[in-house]
Design an enzyme around this catalytic site. Structure first.
Site: not given
Lengths: 302, 302
Positions: A86-89
């Site tokens: 979960d890094g929302k890149r």
């Protein structure tokens, strides 16, 4: 799904003593975080299908955090969990491709193969547009993984951009004063993103009939789920916001219309901190809470 | 501004030999990348006010990449450059706060102080909404740093969401068929983001009259710059997209209306790969290209 968002201020007591002899505060914090996350996976992993790792919590622990993250990803995989990073890149094409290399298989260099994080799926941000998402989808697909695109998030101000009402237009407005064309169709920004998600996931449906491009939809806005399911019939919905953020698992039935695998409910603090409310040993409380959430979720899907 | 987006396939030849004896391909790639970036900063840093580090390029190099990034950030700071960390982060409040700790000063833990990356500024993504940006602004402000919020990016599909025409509405549309209210004001999504940027930066103007919340505006869409300057009169504009992405520096005059410091033009590949077109030694070609861009930019601001 087990959310792993470790906070050095709130580690389980036994874990806090790990790494006490390490040389730097960064290493002590990272080793204690490692022990906490291992214990959390041991306690609650058996009740979950996946573990979701919040990258921010590891990035703030510097190089030691990067090392611990790699170890934990491997541990979760070996425990039989799907690993969601979960890094929302989100970035332009060339940088999105680099994130894809980091998150999934890795990449070939003149110095040999450099391994990636081997995520089964990763969360990504759509603001850049479709050409920023495609390289991430390609990296995921090549590794038999998937994406979860932020569509409608769980936070208080999520609607500020995501719920804006959009109309068909030929381009940017001038000076902010143009009127929308007469008779134009109105849709929320998040509905436009949902259309991109459905299009990106088309053509790669697994045996379950689900696509490899899913959507993040906050459990705090169940009213949107039915509309989201219309727009994205084959996407898996990743639903944060249960518990600490106020979402109720009982409200999420539309997500499970394609079957049990159509929805993934993620809980982080409500599992890891269950002992603060329920009492008892942290691991036992975490397992009980994970079992409770699983039972409710499965009942919705049946 | 010197963009640092190292690609192991395209390092300067002398740098590729650094780290040849390291044990793993990850370490060899990271050490060669380190040598390349040090040489790039040595060659072109003197012509730039800031160095912008693309996090994706270091994340794909794993733990060794994280170590090298920390060393390079310190080197750039000691060379007198402002350090901009280009990670385009964005998350809900608690995770945004964790990114703020990672990017700026660091944070206090029960194990002692854990240091952050000490950015002077960081790029962030607005899709989550205002409450996802505030913790990042607070972390930046506490460290006398700033943010650059993605407003209108430089990529081909940037307009897909960012240019959508929005109208005032009470909330989400139902079933995508509602008509917009009569007489409603139309604005692009990016204009709404610009309004958030202006509001977030208000109240913290430095001696230059510029705020600590800036905007990323692609140099590929100069037509938007004048409108952006109306909406964000005190924001610094970070403008990628010169060179490899097709933007022309001569078109960016509105950014510099508040003075030289009102705009930061960032160039990565066009500097690092200048020798491929201009010939000669990579460092000399990089310095010449950086000087050329600086001269044009200053002429716009005068």
């Amino acid at each position: 799904m087990l959310g792993i968002d470790p906070d050095p201020q709130a580690l389980w007591p036994a874990a806090s003593r790990a790494g006490a002899r390490a040389a730097s505060s960064q290493q002590r914090a990272a080793l204690a975080t490692r022990a906490h996350c291992l214990a959390l996976i041991d306690a609650a992993g058996c009740c979950c299908v996946a573990a979701k790792f919040q990258l921010a919590c590891f990035e703030r622990l510097g190089v030691a955090g990067a090392q611990v993250l790699i170890e934990l990803l491997r541990y979760a995989t070996e425990a039989g969990l799907l690993v969601i990073i979960d890094g929302k890149r989100g970035d332009i094409d060339i940088s999105a491709a680099a994130y894809g290399q980091a998150l999934f298989a890795g990449f070939q260099t003149p110095f040999g193969w450099v391994d990636g994080m081997h995520a089964d799926a990763a969360t990504v941000n759509p603001y850049i547009g479709r050409d920023g998402l495609v390289p991430l989808r390609e990296a995921a697909r090549a590794a038999s993984g998937g994406l979860f695109v932020l569509v409608r998030t769980s936070n208080r101000d999520a609607g500020q951009l995501q719920d804006l009402c959009t109309v068909e237009s030929s381009g940017t407005t001038r000076a902010g004063l143009a009127a929308p064309p007469a008779g134009s169709r109105a849709r929320a920004v998040w509905e436009r993103v949902a259309e991109i998600v459905a299009e990106l996931g088309a053509g790669c449906l697994g045996g379950s009939g689900l696509s490899d491009v899913g959507a993040v939809l906050g459990a705090t806005v169940p009213a949107h789920l039915r509309r989201a399911r219309e727009l994205m019939p084959a996407s898996i919905f990743l639903m944060p916001g249960i518990g600490a953020q106020g979402g109720r698992i009982e409200d999420l039935a539309p997500a499970f219309e394609p079957g049990r695998a159509g929805g993934l409910i993620t809980a982080s603090r409500s599992i890891a901190e269950a002992h603060r409310h329920a009492g008892g040993e942290p691991g036992d409380a975490a397992r009980s809470e994970a079992e409770r959430l699983r039972t409710i979720a499965w009942s919705l899907a049946d």
